[in-house]
Design a protein around this motif. Structure first.
Motif, PDB file in Angstrom:
ATOM      1  N   ILE A  60       3.425 -11.956   1.425  1.00 49.68           N
ATOM      2  CA  ILE A  60       2.011 -11.647   1.661  1.00 49.68           C
ATOM      3  C   ILE A  60       1.660 -11.869   3.125  1.00 49.68           C
ATOM      4  O   ILE A  60       1.175 -10.973   3.818  1.00 49.68           O
ATOM      5  CB  ILE A  60       1.097 -12.511   0.765  1.00 49.68           C
ATOM      6  CG1 ILE A  60       1.367 -12.222  -0.713  1.00 49.68           C
ATOM      7  CG2 ILE A  60      -0.372 -12.263   1.108  1.00 49.68           C
ATOM      8  CD1 ILE A  60       0.900 -10.887  -1.205  1.00 49.68           C
ATOM      9  N   CYS A  67       0.544  -8.317   4.348  1.00 51.43           N
ATOM     10  CA  CYS A  67       1.166  -7.087   3.861  1.00 51.43           C
ATOM     11  C   CYS A  67       0.124  -6.042   3.494  1.00 51.43           C
ATOM     12  O   CYS A  67       0.409  -4.845   3.503  1.00 51.43           O
ATOM     13  CB  CYS A  67       2.058  -7.390   2.669  1.00 51.43           C
ATOM     14  SG  CYS A  67       1.167  -7.912   1.185  1.00 51.43           S
ATOM     15  N   PHE A  68      -1.101  -6.501   3.189  1.00 51.45           N
ATOM     16  CA  PHE A  68      -2.150  -5.545   2.841  1.00 51.45           C
ATOM     17  C   PHE A  68      -2.588  -4.715   4.051  1.00 51.45           C
ATOM     18  O   PHE A  68      -3.136  -3.624   3.888  1.00 51.45           O
ATOM     19  CB  PHE A  68      -3.336  -6.277   2.221  1.00 51.45           C
ATOM     20  CG  PHE A  68      -2.955  -7.057   0.984  1.00 51.45           C
ATOM     21  CD1 PHE A  68      -2.435  -6.415  -0.132  1.00 51.45           C
ATOM     22  CD2 PHE A  68      -3.089  -8.435   0.945  1.00 51.45           C
ATOM     23  CE1 PHE A  68      -2.056  -7.119  -1.262  1.00 51.45           C
ATOM     24  CE2 PHE A  68      -2.717  -9.150  -0.176  1.00 51.45           C
ATOM     25  CZ  PHE A  68      -2.195  -8.489  -1.288  1.00 51.45           C
ATOM     26  N   PHE A  82       6.432  -8.795  -4.959  1.00 55.71           N
ATOM     27  CA  PHE A  82       5.819  -9.695  -3.994  1.00 55.71           C
ATOM     28  C   PHE A  82       6.394 -11.103  -4.160  1.00 55.71           C
ATOM     29  O   PHE A  82       6.517 -11.616  -5.277  1.00 55.71           O
ATOM     30  CB  PHE A  82       4.296  -9.744  -4.187  1.00 55.71           C
ATOM     31  CG  PHE A  82       3.590  -8.467  -3.823  1.00 55.71           C
ATOM     32  CD1 PHE A  82       3.157  -8.247  -2.518  1.00 55.71           C
ATOM     33  CD2 PHE A  82       3.374  -7.479  -4.768  1.00 55.71           C
ATOM     34  CE1 PHE A  82       2.516  -7.065  -2.172  1.00 55.71           C
ATOM     35  CE2 PHE A  82       2.728  -6.295  -4.431  1.00 55.71           C
ATOM     36  CZ  PHE A  82       2.307  -6.088  -3.127  1.00 55.71           C
ATOM     37  N   THR A  84       5.650 -14.898  -2.491  1.00 56.46           N
ATOM     38  CA  THR A  84       4.707 -15.583  -1.614  1.00 56.46           C
ATOM     39  C   THR A  84       4.484 -17.015  -2.061  1.00 56.46           C
ATOM     40  O   THR A  84       4.828 -17.399  -3.183  1.00 56.46           O
ATOM     41  CB  THR A  84       3.365 -14.834  -1.597  1.00 56.46           C
ATOM     42  OG1 THR A  84       2.435 -15.496  -0.723  1.00 56.46           O
ATOM     43  CG2 THR A  84       2.765 -14.762  -2.987  1.00 56.46           C
ATOM     44  N   TYR A  89      -3.505 -14.039  -4.403  1.00 56.13           N
ATOM     45  CA  TYR A  89      -3.497 -12.602  -4.159  1.00 56.13           C
ATOM     46  C   TYR A  89      -2.884 -11.809  -5.314  1.00 56.13           C
ATOM     47  O   TYR A  89      -2.654 -10.610  -5.184  1.00 56.13           O
ATOM     48  CB  TYR A  89      -2.697 -12.291  -2.888  1.00 56.13           C
ATOM     49  CG  TYR A  89      -3.241 -12.934  -1.643  1.00 56.13           C
ATOM     50  CD1 TYR A  89      -4.258 -12.339  -0.912  1.00 56.13           C
ATOM     51  CD2 TYR A  89      -2.736 -14.152  -1.192  1.00 56.13           C
ATOM     52  CE1 TYR A  89      -4.757 -12.923   0.247  1.00 56.13           C
ATOM     53  CE2 TYR A  89      -3.226 -14.750  -0.039  1.00 56.13           C
ATOM     54  CZ  TYR A  89      -4.233 -14.127   0.668  1.00 56.13           C
ATOM     55  OH  TYR A  89      -4.722 -14.717   1.806  1.00 56.13           O
ATOM     56  N   ALA A  93      -2.486  -7.798  -5.405  1.00 58.10           N
ATOM     57  CA  ALA A  93      -1.137  -7.269  -5.204  1.00 58.10           C
ATOM     58  C   ALA A  93      -0.771  -6.243  -6.262  1.00 58.10           C
ATOM     59  O   ALA A  93      -0.070  -5.266  -5.979  1.00 58.10           O
ATOM     60  CB  ALA A  93      -0.126  -8.412  -5.205  1.00 58.10           C
ATOM     61  N   SER A  98       3.058  -2.737  -7.946  1.00 57.23           N
ATOM     62  CA  SER A  98       3.741  -4.022  -8.070  1.00 57.23           C
ATOM     63  C   SER A  98       4.548  -4.108  -9.353  1.00 57.23           C
ATOM     64  O   SER A  98       4.070  -3.784 -10.436  1.00 57.23           O
ATOM     65  CB  SER A  98       2.719  -5.158  -8.015  1.00 57.23           C
ATOM     66  OG  SER A  98       3.361  -6.395  -8.168  1.00 57.23           O
ATOM     67  N   TYR A 101       5.186 -10.578  -9.254  1.00 56.05           N
ATOM     68  CA  TYR A 101       4.566 -11.441  -8.251  1.00 56.05           C
ATOM     69  C   TYR A 101       5.201 -12.817  -8.406  1.00 56.05           C
ATOM     70  O   TYR A 101       4.944 -13.525  -9.377  1.00 56.05           O
ATOM     71  CB  TYR A 101       3.060 -11.500  -8.484  1.00 56.05           C
ATOM     72  CG  TYR A 101       2.245 -12.164  -7.392  1.00 56.05           C
ATOM     73  CD1 TYR A 101       1.607 -11.405  -6.419  1.00 56.05           C
ATOM     74  CD2 TYR A 101       2.081 -13.548  -7.361  1.00 56.05           C
ATOM     75  CE1 TYR A 101       0.825 -11.998  -5.438  1.00 56.05           C
ATOM     76  CE2 TYR A 101       1.311 -14.153  -6.374  1.00 56.05           C
ATOM     77  CZ  TYR A 101       0.679 -13.369  -5.426  1.00 56.05           C
ATOM     78  OH  TYR A 101      -0.090 -13.964  -4.443  1.00 56.05           O
TER      79      TYR A 101
END
Length: 259
Positions: A60, A67-68, A82, A84, A89, A93, A98, A101
């Motif tokens: 992230i 990353c956004f 993802f 992180t 988030y 995400a 995705s 996460y």
């Protein structure tokens, strides 16, 4: 012969990058790391100019943004896993193709499950994947950080609240906790282990031997060899608190709340 999975890793921490690559290797899933990127600028340039890959592992927080900043600038339809430190988030995400996460520090079972999930989801299922987010989030457990330490001294037990910690340091193989009062006590954790146990929003490891509390910072000064010197409130210990040169960028981001 099984076709190799083409993977791009977007991760700005060298240690985390190596750790992730080792975990992917341990899954024994045939793959090829085609590119490793560590910042928003390089990632934007790469994804615009290069053909589509099969899968992206993405942190992230990056050194020059999140990353956004990438995902909101260009359209990336490649599935993303993802990885992180932060759980805040997760919902955001899952708006971006995705697959999973994963909270750091990732475990081999996390990576294997995420890769197997990716391999089992076909294109039509991916389009309906957002409909299963609520179910996934119900089982999502945020990390639990230490709130206190139990110290044994002279056959007595003392509780040190995390809010009363000034910093941690190691010396001769032993780790010590230093309170705001200046009292210090040995603890049975290495600084490496403490990185997993302490809230990263409040604690930062400035060098190999020291981890500090952001709430105790009095001042930050330039220091020779492109380093930074930290002064903490109520620091009664004669110990230079210097941010290593290779951690200065991450330290500044941490101060800004984007570490």
């Amino acid at each position: 012969m099984e076709q190799k999975l083409k993977i791009v890793i977007v991760e700005d921490e060298p240690v985390s990058n190596i750790y992730l690559k080792n975990l992917i290797q341990e899954t024994r899933i045939q793959h090829e790391i085609v590119k490793e990127l560590d910042c928003v600028v390089d990632a934007l340039a790469y994804f615009v100019a290069n053909p589509k890959v099969d899968l992206i592992f993405m942190d992230i927080h990056l050194g020059d943004g999140t990353c956004f900043d990438i995902l909101n600038t260009i359209a990336i339809d490649t599935p993303i896993i993802f990885c992180t430190t932060f759980d805040t988030y997760a919902i955001q995400a899952f708006k971006y193709n995705s697959i999973d996460y994963i909270l750091k520090p990732a475990k081999i079972d996390n990576i294997r499950a995420a890769l197997n999930k990716f391999l089992s989801i076909n294109q039509s299922e991916q389009q309906n994947y957002l409909g299963r987010i609520d179910q996934m989030m119900d089982s999502f457990t945020p990390p639990q950080f230490k709130k206190r330490f139990l110290i044994k001294e002279n056959n007595k037990l003392k509780i040190v609240d995390i809010n009363n910690v000034n910093f941690f340091y190691s010396k001769d193989g032993q780790t010590f906790i230093v309170e705001k009062t200046g009292c210090e006590h040995p603890v049975d954790y290495t600084l490496e282990r403490l990185e997993d146990l302490l809230d990263p929003e409040d604690f930062f490891r400035i060098n190999r031997k020291t981890t500090i509390n952001i709430n105790q910072i009095f001042s930050v000064e330039d220091y020779f060899n492109s380093r930074l010197k930290i002064k903490l409130q109520n620091n009664k210990k004669d110990l230079d608190l210097v941010v290593s040169r290779n951690r200065v960028k991450y330290f500044k981001n941490w101060l800004k709340g984007v570490s």
